[in-house]
Write an enzyme that holds these catalytic residues in place. Structure first.
Site, mmCIF file in Angstrom:
data_model
loop_
_atom_site.group_PDB
_atom_site.id
_atom_site.type_symbol
_atom_site.label_atom_id
_atom_site.label_comp_id
_atom_site.label_asym_id
_atom_site.label_seq_id
_atom_site.Cartn_x
_atom_site.Cartn_y
_atom_site.Cartn_z
ATOM 1 N N GLY A 118 -4.058 -1.290 0.902
ATOM 2 C CA GLY A 118 -5.303 -1.137 0.136
ATOM 3 C C GLY A 118 -5.933 -2.447 -0.283
ATOM 4 O O GLY A 118 -6.686 -2.485 -1.246
ATOM 5 N N ARG A 150 2.462 0.903 -6.773
ATOM 6 C CA ARG A 150 3.289 -0.119 -7.378
ATOM 7 C C ARG A 150 3.027 -1.522 -6.870
ATOM 8 O O ARG A 150 3.525 -2.501 -7.458
ATOM 9 C CB ARG A 150 4.778 0.202 -7.147
ATOM 10 C CG ARG A 150 5.170 0.226 -5.661
ATOM 11 C CD ARG A 150 6.672 0.361 -5.472
ATOM 12 N NE ARG A 150 7.381 -0.853 -5.789
ATOM 13 C CZ ARG A 150 7.510 -1.889 -4.969
ATOM 14 N NH1 ARG A 150 6.996 -1.861 -3.761
ATOM 15 N NH2 ARG A 150 8.163 -2.962 -5.348
ATOM 16 N N GLU A 172 -3.251 6.277 -6.914
ATOM 17 C CA GLU A 172 -2.871 7.681 -6.760
ATOM 18 C C GLU A 172 -3.621 8.634 -7.681
ATOM 19 O O GLU A 172 -4.035 9.714 -7.277
ATOM 20 C CB GLU A 172 -1.359 7.816 -6.968
ATOM 21 C CG GLU A 172 -0.606 7.062 -5.881
ATOM 22 C CD GLU A 172 0.898 7.144 -6.050
ATOM 23 O OE1 GLU A 172 1.421 6.444 -6.933
ATOM 24 O OE2 GLU A 172 1.532 7.910 -5.330
ATOM 25 N N VAL A 227 -3.433 2.030 -9.555
ATOM 26 C CA VAL A 227 -4.685 2.793 -9.595
ATOM 27 C C VAL A 227 -4.858 3.732 -8.408
ATOM 28 O O VAL A 227 -5.733 4.590 -8.423
ATOM 29 C CB VAL A 227 -5.931 1.872 -9.639
ATOM 30 C CG1 VAL A 227 -5.928 1.048 -10.892
ATOM 31 C CG2 VAL A 227 -5.995 0.975 -8.411
#
Ligand SMILES: Cc1cc2nc3c(=O)[nH]c(=O)nc-3n(C[C@H](O)[C@H](O)[C@H](O)COP(=O)(O)OP(=O)(O)OC[C@H]3O[C@@H](n4cnc5c(N)ncnc54)[C@H](O)[C@@H]3O)c2cc1C
Lengths: 767, 92, 290
Positions: free
Chosen positions: A490, A531, A718, A716
């Site tokens: 991401g 995480r 999920e 952020v």
């Protein structure tokens, strides 16, 4: 005071939006993904899969396949070492038993789901491999299959595993059953809680099996050298877990295996488990050549891990002023063909956002003849919270209360207990609800045309910590390189570089981030559980502190001053009163050789202080009452993001999660026929939303820094998939007066519900 | 006194009692293992349901004051600790 | 994908001869054929590319004889041929719904018909517009009405070795309008759950319907020309009872199945809903045409 570095200085790099370091390669297609890897003498593998959801494998005869020119090897379950019981931590947080991983990778004895691997072939090219697979003769004794969770719980349901009995915290029941686990959380006397309520609403809900829908199919290429050394190239969220799983399955030491993670085209939790990797290794061992396997889309749908279908019952009691007095949840989760812990996760999420004196949660993991369920973005939370948010919406209507007001009244904050027990640290649910109330979207008039409405829902996810390693090297010109073991899904290269730049007083562009293979960095757990920016970011931060400590010594040598008198102020090393000009990390680069040689910092962390994240979504929808089609007119995601390192990627996570949730709510589902076979294993008929199906998703970042991280980071990625299910459900209910309580709310289902209600009723909706 | 929150599925052993107080000897010296042993003395069978091969049952983690503690049975507790036995979380 | 032989004849006769061979398949845009071959749903040993044959690339309009559309002309070319959008909007609407811009640059209307899908997006328009399919075989050429071209799922009036050469669409009556729409759960990249085309001819009073044709796709083994629906509209001023009767006739005529795209029940319902909407489109087209 909130937006500062640990040293109390304003951020210079964090919160800005530099161009991502891997951006050019990804937009030009130059980035190497799993299927791009190729070798001169490479063989192609193909998997023979069970056409039946449930069947005994009577015999497998591969002789015709082996006789075909160009076919070099065939493997079956008999070739894997004997399965053994051994527990390990898997993507779902709970544990899995390797015995069943073994069985999932290649069937032994029974085929337990449609698509279950029965054998694998290696051949000189892919079509020879495809033909060879067809030439393998398998005799099946077809058994009755069960794919529906509630049916699978019935005493007369077909049993998947004779040896499995219900496990309830250390106690094993005696009878064989498909209910593999029962979990419970309880607080106070829930009956008393309900009798103290003025309004009690209890409802039943169902959701369908859904898939993560990543664009890139699974792939693995392996080379088993004659000296026993193995290399695996694959797209995975967890290279170190791939190494562990392959080592465990094949009974090999970790040091014989190197996993090289290639660029990954999406995972969302679905690329944590091994599927093809052990097969590629075994086929390479047999042939002595590199073997490459790539799934097609049908294989991805049939034989990788989707998210659970569920059947839930939610009961909530409130006082007239909206205060929740009690809640009860009964959750049944599809496990797939092997024991899972998804209901366990659901039980921990279902009531987490709200405080209450009494509660009772019972959750059941149920085996079905479907692929083993795997993690999907905030795994298990969306299905559980969907029902709660729908019941709260009904309660708000019944009380004549604003739905956000009702949530605010009951929202948890620091010190409140989670439904499963422990107290929350600093969290930002109330701030997030307030930001939603204050938003331009919520304050604007709700759409008031026919069959239009607005609604909201809340979502929650824990986020994970786990373990991470990082190294930070200072180059001889004072720029830096950051190496981690976290696969970049991401935009983590950018955020790692930015955190290092912030710590070292450099620019983001002066830091070069890279992702290492399992030989080149210390153990690092999965890129998942939201995480990576938190925990791997923490490792990067600590490695930078290590670097700064070493550099301080160099400055002391240069200035001939005691180390203790020198300070790094975030930009440069300083001395209070020696009259020397401050010295930056950049300037020190050229002086490393003369002061003792290269400098590299490293860190491995297993951090606590994980910050949970809450979100509130607001949707405006319009329903076409004749076709049952829903148009999302406007959609806003409000979320507590801790501190946004690179705000664009945080917004991207929020938008992406919302779109996946919208797909889950409106159209996505595994459609199965009477035999339990999937009817829609393609992106044509498994309908994820396209660009034209969603409006531009608006985002509001609420920044409540996590005290457990030096830069206030919270996961952020999920949380944003959780609220859309309830949000759209409630918006549809308010628009046309029909509460579906069953996902997806696809046009045929919604249209049937509307027709059952009668068109006059639609003209005057009474939710 | 430290407080152990008894998992609801073990409350059959405690006669429905949700929380149990345990004496903590000296700051930072009492371990989770000692707590479990103490509970097992008071509620026989408690340890057997929570432990597996000298460790916590797979899928069960100890949370002390809101944080998972990876030391498990070896984790030390304080005089006012709140102790929970619940599953750990990873995610997607 | 299995290796295969590729032929690209420049003459129609050669194409007809090659297509008659065992294992041969004609290839237009390949957006159905190549996908099906890759998925193992059809086995092809020879692909006979039709895109180089002049007869299959005609695209012309004549006021008297109407439109000639070569079977290999890509859908994207239709928008560039001015009278199509004006006179045959239902055909252009269908062609522009196929896949995406990239797909339309390859996909042909001919391929759309020859693939034989009851959900094909151009067939219903061609049926209501009275189109004729011109077919060439080893023994000469013949014509089949568009409404008879598809004979079952994946089956057409073509015999092995016959090729669709062109589609001829007569010029629509002066006082008329036509329209096509499909229903999909998403807004793109989907195949019709149900689709309907309508073609209406009006009397000089510009209100009374003189002739009406309604075709419904994806709701039976082949696309259907629902004559009862047309009859319900003829002679009416398209008032509510007439529309209702037409919608009911469409719902009654279809023989849908349950599949991953929708239930039979839903398709029956949607055949009626879309009939009304397609008629509405045709009326608007007529009004817009002045
Ligand atoms: C991503 C995607 C989206 C799509 N979306 C749609 C959609 O929305 N609606 C829709 O209707 N279709 C859709 N399709 C299907 C396909 O694009 C259309 O059916 C298209 O019109 C086929 O035309 P083609 O020229 O590519 O045919 P081809 O694939 O070349 O041929 C199709 C079949 O017809 C035969 N054939 C072709 N030409 C002739 C001829 N002249 N004579 C005899 N036989 C012939 C071929 O042998 C083959 O069997 C989609 C396909 C894809 C890949």
């Amino acid at each position: 005071m909130e937006k500062q570095t640990p040293g109390g200085r304003p951020y210079k790099v964090i919160g800005t939006r530099p161009i991502r370091h891997d951006g050019e390669d990804k937009v030009t297609g130059r980035a190497q993904s799993g299927a791009d890897i190729s070798f001169r003498d490479q063989l192609y593998g193909k998997v023979l899969r069970s056409p039946h959801p449930h069947a005994r494998i009577v015999s497998i005869d591969a002789s015709k396949a082996l006789a075909m020119p160009g076919v070099e090897a065939v493997i079956t379950g008999a070739e894997l070492p004997q399965p053994h019981d051994r527990m390990f931590l898997s993507g779902e947080g709970g544990v899995e038993n390797f015995r069943y991983v073994n069985d999932r990778v290649l069937a032994s004895g029974k085929a337990l789901f449609e698509g279950h691997p029965i054998a694998a072939v290696a051949a000189k090219d892919i079509w020879t491999a495809e033909e060879a697979v067809k030439a393998i003769e398998v005799t099946y004794e077809v058994l009755p299959a069960v794919t529906d969770v509630l049916k699978a719980m019935q005493p007369d349901a077909p049993l998947l595993h004779e040896e499995i009995t219900t496990e309830t915290l250390g106690e094993k029941k005696k009878e064989s059953t498909n209910v593999c686990r029962h979990t419970q959380h309880k607080r106070g006397d829930v009956d008393q809680g309900f009798s103290a309520a003025d309004v009690v609403i209890e409802r039943e809900f169902t959701t369908s099996t859904v898939h993560q829908g990543y664009i890139e199919p699974h792939n693995a290429t392996a080379l088993y050298r004659s000296d026993g050394q193995i290399t695996i190239w694959t797209s995975t969220q967890a290279p170190f877990w791939v190494r562990r799983d392959v080592a465990e399955l094949l009974e090999l030491p970790l040091s014989t295996i190197k996993v090289v993670p290639l660029e990954i085209g999406g995972g969302f939790g679905g690329k944590i488990a091994v599927y093809l990797e052990p097969l590629a290794v075994l086929l390479s061992k047999k042939t002595g050549k590199p073997v490459k396997l790539v799934m097609n889309r049908q294989e991805v749908f049939l034989a990788t891990g989707p998210a659970s279908s569920t059947a839930t019952r939610i009961k909530i009691g409130v006082k007239k002023d909206g205060t929740i007095t009690a809640a009860a949840a009964h959750l049944v989760y599809e496990a797939g063909a092997f024991p899972s812990n998804w209901a366990v996760m659901g039980s921990m999420c279902v009531l987490a956002p709200y405080k209450m004196e009494t509660l009772l949660i019972d959750a059941f993991d149920v085996l079905t003849n479907t692929p083993k369920v795997m993690a999907y973005r905030a795994p298990s939370s969306p299905q559980a919270i969907f029902g709660v948010e729908s019941v709260l919406d009904e309660i708000a209507l019944e009380l004549g209360m604003d739905p956000l007001e009702l949530r605010m009244k009951n929202a948890v904050e620091e010190g409140d207990r989670r439904a499963d027990g422990p107290k929350f640290p600093r969290i930002g649910l109330k701030e997030t609800i307030q930001a939603a109330m204050d938003s331009e979207h919520y304050k604007s008039p709700a759409p008031s045309g026919p069959n239009q409405s607005r609604a909201v829902a809340v979502g929650f996810w824990f986020n994970a910590g786990l373990q991470s390693s990082a190294t930070v090297g200072i180059n001889m010109d004072g720029t830096a390189s950051v190496v981690t073991g976290s696969v970049d899904i991401g935009g983590s290269r950018a955020s790692m570089a930015m955190m290092a730049a912030e710590a070292l007083g450099l620019k983001a562009e002066e830091v070069r981030p890279s992702v290492a293979d399992t030989d080149a960095i210390g153990h690092t757990d999965v890129t998942g559980g939201s995480r990576t920016t938190f925990a791997t970011g923490m490792a990067v931060y600590e490695a930078c502190q290590d670097v700064l400590g070493q550099l301080k010594k160099r400055v002391a040598t240069l200035w001939e001053l005691p180390e203790e008198e020198i300070e790094f102020d975030g930009s440069a090393f300083q001395h209070a009163d020696n009259g020397k000009d401050p010295m930056t990390v950049k300037e020190l680069g050229a002086k490393l050789t003369a002061t003792g040689g290269p400098v590299m910092g490293h860190s491995s962390v297993a951090p606590t202080g994980v910050g949970a994240s809450f979100g509130v979504h607001i949707a405006d929808v319009e329903v076409d009452p004749e076709t049952g089609k829903v148009t999302v007119l406007r959609y806003t995601v409000v979320q507590d993001v801790g501190q946004a390192i690179h705000p664009s990627y945080v917004e991207g996570q929020m938008q992406g999660g919302a779109v996946q949730g919208i797909g889950w709510a409106l159209n996505e589902e595994y459609v199965r026929n009477d035999e339990g076979k999937m009817m829609n294993p393609s992106f044509l008929d498994y309908r994820v939303p396209t660009m034209l199906d969603v409006p531009s998703i608006e985002t509001i970042l609420v920044e409540v820094p996590n005290p457990g991280h030096p830069y206030g980071v919270r996961g952020v990625g999920e949380t944003p998939i959780v609220p859309p299910l309830g949000t759209l459900h409630n918006a549809i209910a308010r628009a046309v007066g029909v509460r579906m309580r069953s996902l997806p709310m696809s046009p045929p289902k919604l249209s049937a519900a509307l027709q059952a209600k009668g068109l006059e009723a639609i003209a005057a909706p009474t939710p | 006194m430290a407080v152990v929150h008894v998992p609801s599925l073990l409350q059959d052993l405690t006669g429905g009692v949700e929380t149990v107080e345990v004496q903590v000897s000296g700051e930072g010296r009492t371990s989770v293992r000692q707590v479990v042993e103490e509970l097992d003395r008071r509620f026989p069978g408690f340890a057997a349901r929570l432990l597996w091969e000298d460790d916590l049952m797979p899928g069960i983690a100890v949370f002390i004051d809101g944080e998972q503690n990876r030391l498990g049975l070896r984790a030390k507790i304080a005089g006012d600790s709140q102790i929970f036995f619940i599953p750990p979380v990873v995610g997607g | 994908m299995k290796p295969l032989e590729y032929h690209a004849p420049g003459a129609l006769d050669d194409a007809v001869r090659l297509s008659a061979e065992a294992g041969a398949s004609p290839l237009a845009g390949g957006t159905d054929l190549i996908v099906q071959h890759r998925m193992g749903r059809v086995e092809v040993a020879h692909m006979v590319d039709l895109k180089k044959i002049p007869e299959l690339n005609v695209l012309e309009f004549d006021k008297k004889s109407g439109l000639r559309l070569g079977a290999a002309v890509p859908c994207a070319a239709l928008a560039e041929c001015e009278p199509i959008g004006r006179l045959y909007p239902s055909l252009l609407e269908g062609a522009e719904l196929i896949g995406s811009t990239q797909i339309q640059s390859r996909a042909s209307v001919g391929g759309n018909l020859c693939n034989g899908s009851p959900a094909a997006d151009t067939i219903c328009a061609l049926i209501v517009l009275d189109a004729v399919c011109v077919i060439q075989g080893a023994n000469g050429s013949r014509e089949v009405a568009a409404k008879d071209f598809m004979t079952g799922p994946g089956e057409t009036a073509l015999n092995k070795g016959e090729l669709l050469v062109e589609i001829r669409v007569p010029p629509p009556a002066p006082l008329s309008g036509n329209g096509y729409l499909r229903f999909i759960p998403r807004n793109e990249m989907d195949i019709a759950v149900v689709c309907v085309a309508a073609h209406l001819v009006f009397d000089k009073d510009r209100e009374t319907c003189l002739d009406a044709k309604i075709a419904v796709g994806a709701a039976a083994p082949t696309p259907l020309l629902v004559e009862q629906a047309g009859r319900a509209l003829i002679g009416s001023k398209l008032d509510e009872p007439a529309l209702k009767a037409a919608a009911q006739a469409a719902s009654k005529a279809v023989r849908p199945i349950d599949d991953a795209r929708g239930t039979a029940e839903y398709r029956r319902h949607m055949a009626g809903v879309l009939t009304r909407r397609a008629v509405g489109m045709a009326v608007n087209r007529f009004k817009e045409s002045g």
